[in-house]
Design an enzyme around this catalytic site. Structure first.
Site, mmCIF file in Angstrom:
data_model
loop_
_atom_site.group_PDB
_atom_site.id
_atom_site.type_symbol
_atom_site.label_atom_id
_atom_site.label_comp_id
_atom_site.label_asym_id
_atom_site.label_seq_id
_atom_site.Cartn_x
_atom_site.Cartn_y
_atom_site.Cartn_z
ATOM 1 N N LEU A 265 1.404 0.612 6.266
ATOM 2 C CA LEU A 265 1.545 -0.366 5.639
ATOM 3 C C LEU A 265 1.555 -0.506 4.151
ATOM 4 O O LEU A 265 1.580 -1.466 3.162
ATOM 5 C CB LEU A 265 1.651 -2.118 5.614
ATOM 6 C CG LEU A 265 2.263 -2.031 7.197
ATOM 7 C CD1 LEU A 265 0.946 -3.228 7.705
ATOM 8 C CD2 LEU A 265 3.136 -1.980 8.264
ATOM 9 N N MET B 76 5.015 2.781 0.609
ATOM 10 C CA MET B 76 7.017 2.344 1.618
ATOM 11 C C MET B 76 6.872 2.494 2.718
ATOM 12 O O MET B 76 7.734 1.680 3.370
ATOM 13 C CB MET B 76 7.167 4.591 1.794
ATOM 14 C CG MET B 76 7.681 5.151 0.056
ATOM 15 S SD MET B 76 8.193 6.934 0.779
ATOM 16 C CE MET B 76 9.188 6.910 1.751
ATOM 17 N N ASP C 25 -2.033 -2.241 10.244
ATOM 18 C CA ASP C 25 -2.913 -1.302 8.932
ATOM 19 C C ASP C 25 -3.977 -1.390 8.792
ATOM 20 O O ASP C 25 -4.764 -2.285 9.404
ATOM 21 C CB ASP C 25 -2.269 -1.811 7.468
ATOM 22 C CG ASP C 25 -2.214 -0.585 6.554
ATOM 23 O OD1 ASP C 25 -1.053 -0.319 6.432
ATOM 24 O OD2 ASP C 25 -3.292 -0.678 5.746
ATOM 25 N N ASN D 170 5.229 12.522 5.166
ATOM 26 C CA ASN D 170 6.086 14.464 4.827
ATOM 27 C C ASN D 170 5.090 15.387 5.367
ATOM 28 O O ASN D 170 3.955 15.924 5.032
ATOM 29 C CB ASN D 170 5.038 14.534 3.355
ATOM 30 C CG ASN D 170 6.231 13.779 2.475
ATOM 31 O OD1 ASN D 170 7.328 14.333 2.976
ATOM 32 N ND2 ASN D 170 5.245 12.939 1.234
ATOM 33 N N SER E 247 13.138 10.212 1.928
ATOM 34 C CA SER E 247 13.274 9.893 0.651
ATOM 35 C C SER E 247 13.258 8.616 0.230
ATOM 36 O O SER E 247 14.617 8.047 0.493
ATOM 37 C CB SER E 247 14.008 11.175 0.434
ATOM 38 O OG SER E 247 13.973 10.757 -1.594
ATOM 39 N N LYS F 248 13.377 18.121 5.174
ATOM 40 C CA LYS F 248 12.550 17.330 3.547
ATOM 41 C C LYS F 248 11.428 18.645 3.054
ATOM 42 O O LYS F 248 12.055 17.881 1.500
ATOM 43 C CB LYS F 248 11.556 16.269 4.113
ATOM 44 C CG LYS F 248 11.022 15.261 3.291
ATOM 45 C CD LYS F 248 11.759 14.685 2.338
ATOM 46 C CE LYS F 248 11.122 13.592 1.613
ATOM 47 N NZ LYS F 248 9.952 13.597 0.820
ATOM 48 N N HIS G 139 14.180 20.328 0.518
ATOM 49 C CA HIS G 139 14.330 18.791 -0.213
ATOM 50 C C HIS G 139 13.391 18.212 -2.010
ATOM 51 O O HIS G 139 13.139 18.483 -2.849
ATOM 52 C CB HIS G 139 14.661 17.398 0.344
ATOM 53 C CG HIS G 139 14.783 16.393 -0.899
ATOM 54 N ND1 HIS G 139 13.720 15.378 -0.925
ATOM 55 C CD2 HIS G 139 16.007 15.438 -0.686
ATOM 56 C CE1 HIS G 139 13.843 14.517 -1.857
ATOM 57 N NE2 HIS G 139 15.032 14.496 -1.751
ATOM 58 N N GLU H 289 13.089 19.373 -5.423
ATOM 59 C CA GLU H 289 12.815 17.754 -6.890
ATOM 60 C C GLU H 289 11.785 18.841 -7.662
ATOM 61 O O GLU H 289 11.734 18.242 -8.796
ATOM 62 C CB GLU H 289 12.441 17.240 -5.795
ATOM 63 C CG GLU H 289 11.877 15.861 -6.457
ATOM 64 C CD GLU H 289 10.880 15.211 -5.715
ATOM 65 O OE1 GLU H 289 9.762 14.787 -6.135
ATOM 66 O OE2 GLU H 289 11.435 14.344 -4.946
#
Length: 328
Positions: free
Chosen positions: A8, A11, A30, A95, A121, A193, A196, A200
């Site tokens: 938690l 994001m 969490d 990720n 994202s 990703k 991506h 970035e």
């Protein structure tokens, strides 16, 4: 739909909030009990352990993991894999390296469990803006989880449709206009990703270098007639309107420059989160030239030795979109 969320942080908590607003039932866990208590006060079902979460979820269970990539994710997947039942689903929204996804999916398949990798994202703004979701896994499991993806994604909003998509052309996904896509089998989501994030890096570096050149346009090394004292905050704001370089990264840069035109609150020490390195590794394996992406990654390495205004621009953008705090 019912779903569990492990992790938690920046994001994970906001994803739970977005899901609850759309009527989904969220069970949360969490390691930080305060995080659990806070989100439980907003309507989530608190659990004291992953075992309790598994016990409370109805079969087939779906548990979304939002913990740091690497060992933390591996341990979480292994722990849940030992608790869950055939037909249950583990979703990694962090990720992770796509090669780890392939390995984990195979490990869980032997137990009759399903694994889904979701490149996510949206950063700290996702609760309101929504999250762009790049998804890997079995088609049938993607379809089962689609109500979750649809809620987390931004939706069509006010973005103009790409000409030709109005007719629903064969061979193209319609979900992409809502902000989520089943990219392929396990690993495909995190692979997309990864690229991506590599892109970035390059985009951020281009902005950073451009603003650094403008900042130094008043250098005494230049002829007096060629010196310009430019207001970078105003230029960033200008480019947001009608310019071909307008983007969310530029929006965030404009915000940071307005708050502090010298960016003195940033050190210019720029971290890399791993995906940039993996992108270059993939380029090497595929023998694909990636000059810009490689240079932007190496610039981050250099930033840890000497700092320029360009690095401060990079730090500002990372802080704005992801809440990343660089070392002083």
């Amino acid at each position: 739909m019912q779903i569990g969320m492990v992790g938690l942080g920046r994001m994970g908590g906001n994803m739970v909030r977005r899901l609850m607003r759309d009527g989904h039932e969220c069970l949360v866990f969490d390691l930080n009990a305060d995080n659990v208590a806070q989100i439980a006060a907003e309507g989530a079902v608190a659990t004291r352990s992953m075992a309790e979460m598994v016990e409370k979820l109805a079969a087939p269970r779906a548990i979304w993991i939002m913990v740091p990539a690497g060992e933390a994710t591996q341990q979480t997947v292994e722990s849940l894999g030992g608790m869950m039942s055939p037909g249950d689903i583990i979703i990694d929204g962090g990720n992770s390296n796509f090669k780890d996804d392939v390995r984990r999916a195979e490990m869980l398949r032997e137990k009759g469990l399903h694994y889904v990798d979701v490149g996510t994202s949206g950063g700290v703004w996702g609760a309101e803006r929504g999250y762009c979701l790049m998804i890997g896994g079995e088609e049938s499991i993607f379809s089962h989880l689609e109500p979750i993806f649809r809620t987390l994604a931004p939706g069509r909003g006010e973005i103009e449709r790409t000409p030709g998509r109005e007719s629903g052309a064969d061979g193209f996904s319609q979900s992409v206009e809502d902000g989520y896509l089943h990219c392929g089998p396990n690993g495909a989501g995190h692979f997309v990703k990864m690229i991506h994030n590599g892109i970035e890096y390059g985009l951020m570096q281009a902005f950073a270098e451009g603003f650094d050149i403008m900042r130094n346009a008043n250098s005494t090394q230049l002829a007096p007639a060629h010196r310009y004292d430019l207001n970078l905050a105003d230029i960033a704001e200008l480019w947001r309107r009608g310019s071909v370089v307008s983007s969310w990264l530029l929006d965030l840069t404009a915000m940071a420059l307005l708050e502090n035109p010298t960016l003195s609150n940033y050190s210019g020490f720029v971290q890399d989160s791993g995906e940039g390195r993996w992108t270059i590794e993939a380029a090497i394996e595929e023998a694909v030239p990636a000059d810009v992406l490689a240079a932007s990654l190496f610039t981050r390495f250099r930033s840890r030795q000497e700092h320029t205004f360009a690095e401060k621009i990079l730090s500002a953008m990372r802080h704005k979109f992801g809440g990343h705090v660089e070392k002083k």
